[in-house]
Enzyme design. Structure first.
Site, PDB file in Angstrom:
ATOM      1  N   HIS A  44       4.425 -35.196  -2.370  1.00 59.79           N
ATOM      2  CA  HIS A  44       4.747 -35.913  -3.536  1.00 59.79           C
ATOM      3  C   HIS A  44       6.201 -35.781  -3.634  1.00 59.79           C
ATOM      4  O   HIS A  44       6.761 -36.767  -3.910  1.00 59.79           O
ATOM      5  CB  HIS A  44       4.313 -35.122  -4.566  1.00 59.79           C
TER       6      HIS A  44
ATOM      7  N   GLY B 265       1.463 -42.988  -1.117  1.00 66.29           N
ATOM      8  CA  GLY B 265       1.632 -42.247   0.287  1.00 66.29           C
ATOM      9  C   GLY B 265       0.588 -42.897   1.042  1.00 66.29           C
ATOM     10  O   GLY B 265      -0.394 -43.298   0.751  1.00 66.29           O
TER      11      GLY B 265
ATOM     12  N   GLN C  68      -6.350 -46.382  -0.258  1.00 66.28           N
ATOM     13  CA  GLN C  68      -6.108 -46.515  -1.689  1.00 66.28           C
ATOM     14  C   GLN C  68      -4.716 -47.260  -1.648  1.00 66.28           C
ATOM     15  O   GLN C  68      -4.832 -48.252  -2.612  1.00 66.28           O
ATOM     16  CB  GLN C  68      -5.437 -44.935  -2.085  1.00 66.28           C
TER      17      GLN C  68
ATOM     18  N   SER D 260      -2.927 -31.474  -1.700  1.00 67.24           N
ATOM     19  CA  SER D 260      -3.509 -30.451  -2.536  1.00 67.24           C
ATOM     20  C   SER D 260      -4.706 -29.572  -2.091  1.00 67.24           C
ATOM     21  O   SER D 260      -4.842 -28.564  -2.292  1.00 67.24           O
ATOM     22  CB  SER D 260      -3.461 -31.206  -3.858  1.00 67.24           C
TER      23      SER D 260
HETATM   24  P1  AMP Z   1      -2.630 -36.825  -5.100  1.00 69.71           P
HETATM   25  O1  AMP Z   1      -2.045 -36.103  -5.956  1.00 69.71           O
HETATM   26  O2  AMP Z   1      -3.282 -36.247  -3.952  1.00 69.71           O
HETATM   27  O3  AMP Z   1      -3.524 -37.864  -5.609  1.00 69.71           O
HETATM   28  O4  AMP Z   1      -1.528 -37.931  -4.582  1.00 69.71           O
HETATM   29  C1  AMP Z   1      -0.572 -38.453  -5.196  1.00 69.71           C
HETATM   30  C2  AMP Z   1       0.268 -39.355  -4.028  1.00 69.71           C
HETATM   31  O5  AMP Z   1       0.852 -38.865  -3.128  1.00 69.71           O
HETATM   32  C3  AMP Z   1      -0.764 -40.426  -3.756  1.00 69.71           C
HETATM   33  O6  AMP Z   1      -0.097 -41.668  -3.422  1.00 69.71           O
HETATM   34  C4  AMP Z   1      -0.749 -39.784  -2.204  1.00 69.71           C
HETATM   35  O7  AMP Z   1      -1.099 -40.904  -1.186  1.00 69.71           O
HETATM   36  C5  AMP Z   1       0.415 -39.197  -1.898  1.00 69.71           C
HETATM   37  N1  AMP Z   1       0.407 -38.086  -1.032  1.00 69.71           N
HETATM   38  C6  AMP Z   1      -0.479 -37.115  -0.881  1.00 69.71           C
HETATM   39  N2  AMP Z   1      -0.229 -36.429   0.037  1.00 69.71           N
HETATM   40  C7  AMP Z   1       0.647 -36.796   0.697  1.00 69.71           C
HETATM   41  C8  AMP Z   1       1.349 -36.851   2.018  1.00 69.71           C
HETATM   42  N3  AMP Z   1       0.917 -35.765   2.763  1.00 69.71           N
HETATM   43  N4  AMP Z   1       2.408 -37.545   2.513  1.00 69.71           N
HETATM   44  C9  AMP Z   1       2.614 -38.546   1.662  1.00 69.71           C
HETATM   45  N5  AMP Z   1       2.058 -38.941   0.624  1.00 69.71           N
HETATM   46  C10 AMP Z   1       1.240 -38.277   0.293  1.00 69.71           C
END
Ligand code: AMP
Length: 287
Positions: A37, A147, A153, A186
């Site tokens: 993030h 990400g 997604q 997470s």
């Molecule tokens: P989330 O909080 O898991 O819904 O993720 C929020 C955003 O962070 C989404 O666009 C995910 O793709 C991105 N994201 C989560 N983990 C990673 C990671 N390890 N590397 C890059 N982007 C990430």
């Protein structure tokens, strides 16, 4: 950094920022922020003058048997991480704020949302698209950052944006990994130390597939079999949802290596014990 909880206030704040000529970058998240993030926020910082991080664990993208209630949350830490990474605002709405009792409208991206994770998690992408469109309407960002870790997604959000003429640029950012290669998530918090050690097998299986292809294996069935065998031989892998080769834009399955696409998506979802993990790599298709 300001914390905003009400949509009305977020809308008026964004309108004011835009009237002053600010370029707004949005980083949508479900909180429990980590280096992945933070990297999104930092990327946004390089291109936009005001950064808004949204933190909302979106109930409608979880199935009834899924982990909505126990999804990890730590708002205080998220505020510190966001501020340090360069966020100007956190949009932190409650569930009632986002979904009034008589909420009836949902966004569905056909086909792209039905394969891979969509097959294993029916309704998941419908929930994702609905909340992301709401965030776009509330915040009106110039650029929104997602990400590549959640590659499907990213493709679906790009398609929704194009199909519905939403005036926002979608930026895809690279997957941030732990030292051993495990994609940071997470949900990694759910893993016991033994499970955590073994979870890297997901990335290793993707790299194995990549290596086989680079070394000349042209039969994708054999590549898949070898990669899946690696997963199956790990006692911590309790289930494999999919291990696929797909077109990087249309997400249709690639059966032959001579398929015409710039890059091949190799993507997989597995369960380590009771934790579902996803990962992917993009392989340059220039053989
Ligand atoms: P989330 O909080 O898991 O819904 O993720 C929020 C955003 O962070 C989404 O666009 C995910 O793709 C991105 N994201 C989560 N983990 C990673 C990671 N390890 N590397 C890059 N982007 C990430």
């Amino acid at each position: 950094m300001e914390i905003i909880k009400k949509s009305k206030r977020m809308i008026s704040t964004s309108e004011l920022l835009k009237s002053k000529g600010e370029k707004i970058g949005l980083v949508p998240t479900m909180g429990y922020l980590h280096k992945g993030h933070v990297n999104l926020i930092k990327m946004a910082r390089t291109e936009c003058s005001k950064i808004i991080v949204s933190i909302f664990v979106n109930p409608i993208q979880f199935g009834p048997e899924e982990d909505f209630a126990r999804y990890p949350r730590n708002f205080k830490k998220d505020c510190n991480f966001s501020e340090k990474a360069g966020a100007d605002y956190i949009f932190f709405p409650s569930t009632d704020e986002m979904y009034e009792k008589d909420f009836k409208t949902f966004i569905e991206v056909r086909d792209l949302g039905d394969v891979m994770c969509g097959r294993a998690r029916p309704g998941h992408f419908r929930g994702v698209c609905t909340v992301v469109l709401k965030l776009f309407n509330i915040i009106r960002p110039d650029i929104a950052y997602f990400g590549q870790k959640d590659y499907q997604q990213l493709v679906i959000i790009k398609k929704m944006t194009k199909d519905l003429n939403i005036p926002v640029e979608i930026a895809g950012c690279p997957t941030i990994r732990e030292k051993d290669g495990l994609a940071i998530s997470s949900r990694n918090k759910y893993l016991s130390s033994n499970e955590r050690e073994n979870a890297v097998v997901l990335f290793q299986s993707l790299k194995l597939a990549e290596e086989l292809i680079i070394n000349g294996q042209r039969n994708l069935e054999i590549v898949k079999k070898t990669a899946v065998e690696k997963l199956e031989s790990n006692p911590f892998v309790s289930k494999i949802d999919y291990f696929d080769f797909r077109d990087e834009d249309k997400l249709c399955e690639i059966e032959r290596i001579d398929y015409k696409t710039a890059r091949i998506l190799i993507a997989s979802a597995i369960w380590i014990g009771k934790t579902r993990l996803i990962d992917n790599i993009l392989l340059e298709n220039n053989f």
